[in-house]
Design an enzyme around this catalytic site. Structure first.
Site, PDB file in Angstrom:
ATOM      1  N   SER A   1      98.794 109.449  11.460  1.00 19.65           N
ATOM      2  CA  SER A   1      99.249 110.516  10.577  1.00 19.65           C
ATOM      3  C   SER A   1      99.216 111.873  11.287  1.00 19.65           C
ATOM      4  CB  SER A   1      98.397 110.514   9.302  1.00 19.65           C
ATOM      5  OG  SER A   1      98.921 111.388   8.340  1.00 19.65           O
TER       6      SER A   1
ATOM      7  N   ASP B   1     107.220 105.316   4.369  1.00 21.32           N
ATOM      8  CA  ASP B   1     105.976 104.556   4.178  1.00 21.32           C
ATOM      9  C   ASP B   1     105.195 105.036   2.963  1.00 21.32           C
ATOM     10  OD1 ASP B   1     104.819 106.948   4.911  1.00 21.32           O
ATOM     11  OD2 ASP B   1     103.809 106.195   6.696  1.00 21.32           O
TER      12      ASP B   1
ATOM     13  N   HIS C   1     101.295 104.088   4.053  1.00 17.95           N
ATOM     14  CA  HIS C   1     100.832 105.041   5.066  1.00 17.95           C
ATOM     15  C   HIS C   1      99.405 104.772   5.538  1.00 17.95           C
ATOM     16  CE1 HIS C   1     100.983 108.699   7.367  1.00 17.95           C
ATOM     17  NE2 HIS C   1      99.944 109.196   6.750  1.00 17.95           N
TER      18      HIS C   1
END
Length: 647
Positions: free
Chosen positions: A245, A549, A602
């Protein structure tokens, strides 16, 4: 919500005055009155169980069972009984630890602990305030909020407060007990021979700007020293770095910092990365930002909050049950500079303008069917009018036509003050009449409603596209985390991976309106949850969706590997090889699968068996060619071709 409250009111039994007059006092004395209702004269009457009571109990039981199952679902391990962990299977095939591994967590998932606090925090020394049991939120909510905030002027610690990142692998293995983040990857790395001597969690305070993590905690210096130490102590083997991320942007900042000399860099020189790093395996990267951060800054909302408002309109805005949750979230989160690092980068050239966007042909109603059935050239139906994705924030017709809404709704009468309390009504009104904001004009919108936050954070981050990367101004740290305003290091043998999930509707743009009139509101804007329906089925509850995602659109996660860094470009002058590895999302088949062995979400992707295998094989020495090279299911190549920027 009002209907629910009215229904609940029926569940309370009220005694009838006439029904208690004929009760025998002698019988009354023998009774414990647990099932009786009493009148003022002391007479009592046994309650009758009615149909409405049964309904209330059934509804309560169903709700309790639902939340319990939901909790258990998220706490279940990703490997259900009978499934062999990928690490164990690869070990049987002869795969073993080779390259040292560095894990770089993203925003929110890293633990934070208290080292110094105000009197209200007595007894919490070195206790987790974030990414733990979260018991302190319920015990001392206001104290917890105070200690999770940063100084609104400096972006650093408030006076008398020191909250620091947890160190070690436990910093981000689990977010809360049972909710894994890095735990499954760590466990499977351990199965092929990894331990703390050749595996390191590069924890940092994710609230701070990247520059401030070095200024306050020397996080970048410690990461450089750790990589150098692992390189030497593991037989001079290069390191495999695995960011997740926002950690991908943080590591971009690091590799630019580590090359620099003088007081503003790590002094590693231009060949440091080529010497020490084998591969960078970015999981769910946010290279070009995420639109959902826009809604967070504007109104502390997400699609979930907008959905809750549509289902129970009075819950969040009720004057009776007012807890000002969103105001508290906004007040605290706007002190976190890291949020601004996630705003969309590249402007209209990447994200589109008022009339165009790369995803203009996207059809939401067929996206899941596309992946599950692997349809090649079919669409759900012909799109008559494309969704204006380039309008990241637009205002509904209600907001544009209602001139009285603002004067009645704006103005805080609660205890929580946000930056909106310092913004004039006229400013809010003019912004709502602007109609729509693109990635270029969006920054002006945010500067108007969050002036302190944007002034402070924009000194640390930039969101444009560099015209000339040889310009000395790009040596400033504010550009280092933007892949469109910095160059990759001279490391031609270094491999860069973009690994991310696809097949989940992901937030791309929003329809806003002014908050309802007649309420005390510190947040005068909110997502218009009544905005629903579009020709391609992508507008739901005031949110336009694209493929991604669930948090990061495909465009942000994949563009740099698909085009921006592909081959020798001005952003990748040494031609470091880039690869895309997409993972089709597959929801868990049953409760025992927990969050899924093939999830593309995610965070849940960290338990994806195929992704774990990719990381383990590269760490064991495999090249991208041995993995199979690119694996693409989405339209990322077509999207990238539509983006016309100088490379």
């Amino acid at each position: 919500m009002a209907a629910i409250l009215r229904f609940r009111k029926l569940c309370f039994l009220e005694p009838s005055p006439s029904s208690c007059n004929n009760i025998n006092p002698k019988v009354e004395k023998k009774n414990d009155c647990k099932n009786c209702s009493c009148e003022e004269n002391g007479t009592r009457k046994k309650r009758e169980w009615r149909c409405i009571d049964s309904c209330c109990w059934i509804i309560g039981l169903l709700c309790t069972t639902w939340w319990l199952l939901l909790f258990l679902h998220h706490c279940m391990p990703p490997n259900f009984p009978g499934a062999e962990p990928p690490g164990a299977r690869l070990r049987r095939q002869g795969v073993s630890a080779h390259h040292p591994v560095v894990l770089v967590p993203g925003i929110v998932t890293g633990g934070l602990e208290l080292w110094e606090g105000r009197p209200c925090s007595d007894g919490l020394f070195r206790q987790r305030l974030w990414a733990g049991s979260f018991a302190h939120i319920f015990k001392r909510p206001m104290c917890w909020l105070e200690h999770m905030s940063l100084d609104n002027e400096t972006g650093l610690d408030p006076a008398g407060i020191r909250v620091r990142p947890v160190s070690g692998l436990v910093a981000a293995d689990y977010f809360t007990p049972g909710y894994f983040v890095w735990a499954n990857l760590i466990e499977n790395l351990a199965r092929i021979g990894y331990e703390e001597k050749n595996m390191y969690m590069a924890a940092y305070d994710w609230r701070l700007s990247f520059h401030n993590t070095q200024l306050r905690d020397q996080s970048l210096s410690r990461l450089k020293s750790k990589i150098e130490l692992m390189y030497v102590t593991n037989g001079y083997k290069k390191v495999v770095v695995v960011p997740h991320s926002m950690g991908a942007n943080y590591f971009l900042h690091f590799i630019k910092w580590v090359e620099g000399g003088g007081g503003g860099g790590g002094g590693g020189g231009r060949g440091w990365c080529a010497k020490h790093i084998k591969s960078v395996m970015n999981i769910g990267p946010v290279f070009l930002g995420v639109p959902k951060v826009v809604s967070s800054i504007l109104s502390a909302e997400s699609k979930e909050v907008a959905f809750l408002r549509s289902m129970a309109p009075g819950l969040l805005d009720s004057e009776i049950f007012r807890v000002e949750a969103l105001e508290h979230v906004m007040r605290v989160s706007r002190t976190w500079d890291s949020l601004v690092s996630l705003l969309p980068k590249g402007g209209e050239a990447v994200w589109g303008n008022l009339d165009w966007a790369p995803e203009e042909d996207h059809v939401c109603d067929s996206v899941m069917r596309k992946y599950e059935q692997q349809l090649n050239d079919t669409r759900g139906f012909q799109v008559k009018e494309s969704t204006k994705y380039g309008r990241i924030v637009s205002f509904s017709k209600t907001a544009l036509e209602s001139e009285v809404s603002l004067s009645k709704s704006h103005g805080s009468c609660g205890k929580v003050r946000t930056e909106y309390d310092e913004v004039s009504q006229e400013t809010i009104w003019k912004l709502s009449q602007g109609g729509a904001f693109t990635a270029d004009t969006l920054l002006d919108l945010l500067r108007s409603v969050a002036p302190k936050m944007m002034k402070r954070a924009e000194a640390h981050f930039s969101h444009g596209i560099a015209d000339d990367l040889s310009d000395p101004k790009y040596d400033h740290y504010k550009y280092w985390s933007n892949p469109l305003e910095t160059k990759l290091p001279e490391a031609p043998d270094m491999e860069i991976y973009c690994l991310y999930g696809v097949g989940i509707p992901t937030e791309r743009s929003y329809v806003y309106k002014l908050s309802p009139p007649g309420r005390c509101r510190s947040i005068p804007l909110q997502i218009d949850s009544s905005a629903d329906g579009s020709p391609n089925g992508c507008l739901r509850g005031g949110v336009n969706f694209v493929d991604g995602d669930e948090s990061v659109p495909v465009l942000s996660a994949g563009f740099m590997c698909a085009k921006g860094w592909k081959g020798k470009t001005r952003f990748n002058p040494s031609g470091s090889a880039t690869y895309i590895r997409e993972f089709k999302h597959k929801a868990p088949a049953n409760l025992l699968e927990g969050r899924g062995l093939e999830s593309g979400a995610h965070v849940d992707i960290m338990g994806n068996v195929a992704l774990i295998e990719d990381v383990l094989r590269v760490a064991a020495g495999a090249s991208a060619v041995e993995l199979g090279g690119d694996r693409i299911y989405s339209d990322i190549i077509k999207l990238s071709e539509k983006i016309n920027i100088h490379l």
